[in-house]
Write a protein that holds these residues in place. Structure first.
Motif, PDB file in Angstrom:
ATOM      1  N   THR A  68       0.830  -1.190   0.000  1.00 41.97           N
ATOM      2  CA  THR A  68       0.000   0.000   0.000  1.00 41.97           C
ATOM      3  C   THR A  68       0.869   1.246   0.000  1.00 41.97           C
ATOM      4  N   ASN A  69       0.738   2.064  -1.030  1.00 43.82           N
ATOM      5  CA  ASN A  69       1.453   3.332  -1.079  1.00 43.82           C
ATOM      6  C   ASN A  69       0.918   4.176  -2.220  1.00 43.82           C
ATOM      7  N   THR A  70       1.107   5.473  -2.107  1.00 42.16           N
ATOM      8  CA  THR A  70       0.815   6.393  -3.196  1.00 42.16           C
ATOM      9  C   THR A  70       1.659   7.645  -2.987  1.00 42.16           C
ATOM     10  N   SER A  71       1.894   8.341  -4.070  1.00 43.86           N
ATOM     11  CA  SER A  71       2.598   9.618  -4.000  1.00 43.86           C
ATOM     12  C   SER A  71       1.918  10.578  -4.955  1.00 43.86           C
ATOM     13  N   GLN A  72       2.109  11.855  -4.708  1.00 44.14           N
ATOM     14  CA  GLN A  72       1.479  12.881  -5.551  1.00 44.14           C
ATOM     15  C   GLN A  72       2.508  13.943  -5.880  1.00 44.14           C
ATOM     16  N   CYS A  73       2.552  14.321  -7.151  1.00 43.61           N
ATOM     17  CA  CYS A  73       3.436  15.385  -7.638  1.00 43.61           C
ATOM     18  C   CYS A  73       2.590  16.515  -8.203  1.00 43.61           C
ATOM     19  N   ASP A  74       3.185  17.703  -8.295  1.00 42.64           N
ATOM     20  CA  ASP A  74       2.485  18.812  -8.928  1.00 42.64           C
ATOM     21  C   ASP A  74       2.660  18.719 -10.456  1.00 42.64           C
ATOM     22  N   ALA A  75       2.125  19.692 -11.179  1.00 42.82           N
ATOM     23  CA  ALA A  75       2.172  19.677 -12.637  1.00 42.82           C
ATOM     24  C   ALA A  75       3.601  19.712 -13.187  1.00 42.82           C
ATOM     25  N   LYS A  76       4.549  20.191 -12.389  1.00 41.38           N
ATOM     26  CA  LYS A  76       5.949  20.257 -12.817  1.00 41.38           C
ATOM     27  C   LYS A  76       6.743  19.013 -12.424  1.00 41.38           C
ATOM     28  N   GLY A  77       6.087  18.068 -11.762  1.00 43.15           N
ATOM     29  CA  GLY A  77       6.756  16.841 -11.350  1.00 43.15           C
ATOM     30  C   GLY A  77       7.414  16.903  -9.989  1.00 43.15           C
ATOM     31  N   ASN A  78       7.191  17.967  -9.235  1.00 45.84           N
ATOM     32  CA  ASN A  78       7.743  18.092  -7.890  1.00 45.84           C
ATOM     33  C   ASN A  78       6.903  17.291  -6.901  1.00 45.84           C
ATOM     34  N   LEU A  79       7.564  16.503  -6.091  1.00 51.23           N
ATOM     35  CA  LEU A  79       6.866  15.695  -5.099  1.00 51.23           C
ATOM     36  C   LEU A  79       6.125  16.592  -4.114  1.00 51.23           C
ATOM     37  N   LEU A  80       4.846  16.278  -3.865  1.00 52.25           N
ATOM     38  CA  LEU A  80       4.046  17.005  -2.879  1.00 52.25           C
ATOM     39  C   LEU A  80       3.942  16.214  -1.576  1.00 52.25           C
ATOM     40  N   PHE A  81       3.538  14.941  -1.685  1.00 55.23           N
ATOM     41  CA  PHE A  81       3.387  14.097  -0.505  1.00 55.23           C
ATOM     42  C   PHE A  81       3.375  12.635  -0.914  1.00 55.23           C
ATOM     43  N   TYR A  82       3.543  11.763   0.101  1.00 51.68           N
ATOM     44  CA  TYR A  82       3.406  10.326  -0.131  1.00 51.68           C
ATOM     45  C   TYR A  82       2.969   9.658   1.164  1.00 51.68           C
ATOM     46  N   THR A  83       2.464   8.440   1.040  1.00 53.77           N
ATOM     47  CA  THR A  83       1.959   7.703   2.191  1.00 53.77           C
ATOM     48  C   THR A  83       2.163   6.210   2.000  1.00 53.77           C
ATOM     49  N   ASN A  84       2.249   5.510   3.112  1.00 54.09           N
ATOM     50  CA  ASN A  84       2.296   4.050   3.099  1.00 54.09           C
ATOM     51  C   ASN A  84       1.015   3.465   3.699  1.00 54.09           C
ATOM     52  N   GLY A  85      -0.003   4.282   3.858  1.00 51.39           N
ATOM     53  CA  GLY A  85      -1.258   3.818   4.444  1.00 51.39           C
ATOM     54  C   GLY A  85      -1.308   3.969   5.951  1.00 51.39           C
ATOM     55  N   LEU A  86      -0.177   4.296   6.573  1.00 55.50           N
ATOM     56  CA  LEU A  86      -0.136   4.520   8.017  1.00 55.50           C
ATOM     57  C   LEU A  86      -0.106   6.002   8.342  1.00 55.50           C
ATOM     58  N   TYR A  87       0.727   6.748   7.611  1.00 50.81           N
ATOM     59  CA  TYR A  87       0.832   8.191   7.817  1.00 50.81           C
ATOM     60  C   TYR A  87       1.236   8.852   6.507  1.00 50.81           C
ATOM     61  N   ILE A  88       1.115  10.165   6.457  1.00 45.96           N
ATOM     62  CA  ILE A  88       1.383  10.929   5.239  1.00 45.96           C
ATOM     63  C   ILE A  88       2.498  11.926   5.532  1.00 45.96           C
ATOM     64  N   VAL A  89       3.474  12.010   4.630  1.00 49.79           N
ATOM     65  CA  VAL A  89       4.556  12.983   4.776  1.00 49.79           C
ATOM     66  C   VAL A  89       4.633  13.860   3.534  1.00 49.79           C
ATOM     67  N   ASN A  90       5.180  15.057   3.723  1.00 48.20           N
ATOM     68  CA  ASN A  90       5.364  15.971   2.596  1.00 48.20           C
ATOM     69  C   ASN A  90       6.720  15.704   1.944  1.00 48.20           C
ATOM     70  N   ALA A  91       7.082  16.517   0.970  1.00 49.36           N
ATOM     71  CA  ALA A  91       8.336  16.320   0.236  1.00 49.36           C
ATOM     72  C   ALA A  91       9.561  16.434   1.136  1.00 49.36           C
ATOM     73  N   ALA A  92       9.457  17.169   2.237  1.00 49.63           N
ATOM     74  CA  ALA A  92      10.562  17.305   3.190  1.00 49.63           C
ATOM     75  C   ALA A  92      10.584  16.163   4.202  1.00 49.63           C
ATOM     76  N   GLN A  93       9.740  15.172   4.025  1.00 54.81           N
ATOM     77  CA  GLN A  93       9.596  14.000   4.887  1.00 54.81           C
ATOM     78  C   GLN A  93       9.095  14.354   6.284  1.00 54.81           C
ATOM     79  N   ASP A  94       8.362  15.471   6.395  1.00 56.80           N
ATOM     80  CA  ASP A  94       7.718  15.852   7.644  1.00 56.80           C
ATOM     81  C   ASP A  94       6.282  15.349   7.622  1.00 56.80           C
ATOM     82  N   THR A  95       5.835  14.773   8.731  1.00 58.08           N
ATOM     83  CA  THR A  95       4.455  14.311   8.807  1.00 58.08           C
ATOM     84  C   THR A  95       3.516  15.500   8.625  1.00 58.08           C
ATOM     85  N   MET A  96       2.549  15.343   7.748  1.00 60.66           N
ATOM     86  CA  MET A  96       1.615  16.431   7.460  1.00 60.66           C
ATOM     87  C   MET A  96       0.592  16.565   8.578  1.00 60.66           C
TER      88      MET A  96
END
Length: 82
Positions: free
Chosen positions: A6-34
């Motif tokens: 289980t995982n997903t990630s999201q990028c903006d229109a320019k391909g910059n990472l916005l956030f990702y998750t493993n189904g337990l918690y969500i972090v932003n591109a700086a790897q800080d929990t949102m």
């Protein structure tokens, strides 16, 4: 962050990472929990294990807001006795 199936990630229109998750918690591109993303699975530390078990969809009118949809089923790593 550990990833099973289980995982997903999201990028903006320019391909910059916005956030990702493993189904337990969500972090932003700086790897800080949102904010609000520290415990998205009802189980304390049991990761959901479904292929495509989580999905991030942008709000159609606002690309700064996303819906995160994920399953609540869990995997019990306890071996089965026969």
């Amino acid at each position: 962050m550990d990833f099973e199936e289980t995982n997903t990630s999201q990028c903006d229109a320019k391909g910059n990472l916005l956030f990702y998750t493993n189904g337990l918690y969500i972090v932003n591109a700086a790897q800080d929990t949102m904010k609000g993303g520290q415990r998205i699975n009802p189980a304390d530390d049991v990761q959901t294990v479904f292929c495509q078990g989580v999905l991030a969809l942008p709000l159609p009118e606002n690309d700064q807001i996303y819906y995160l949809i994920h399953s609540e089923s869990t995997f019990d790593p306890t071996p089965y006795a026969f």
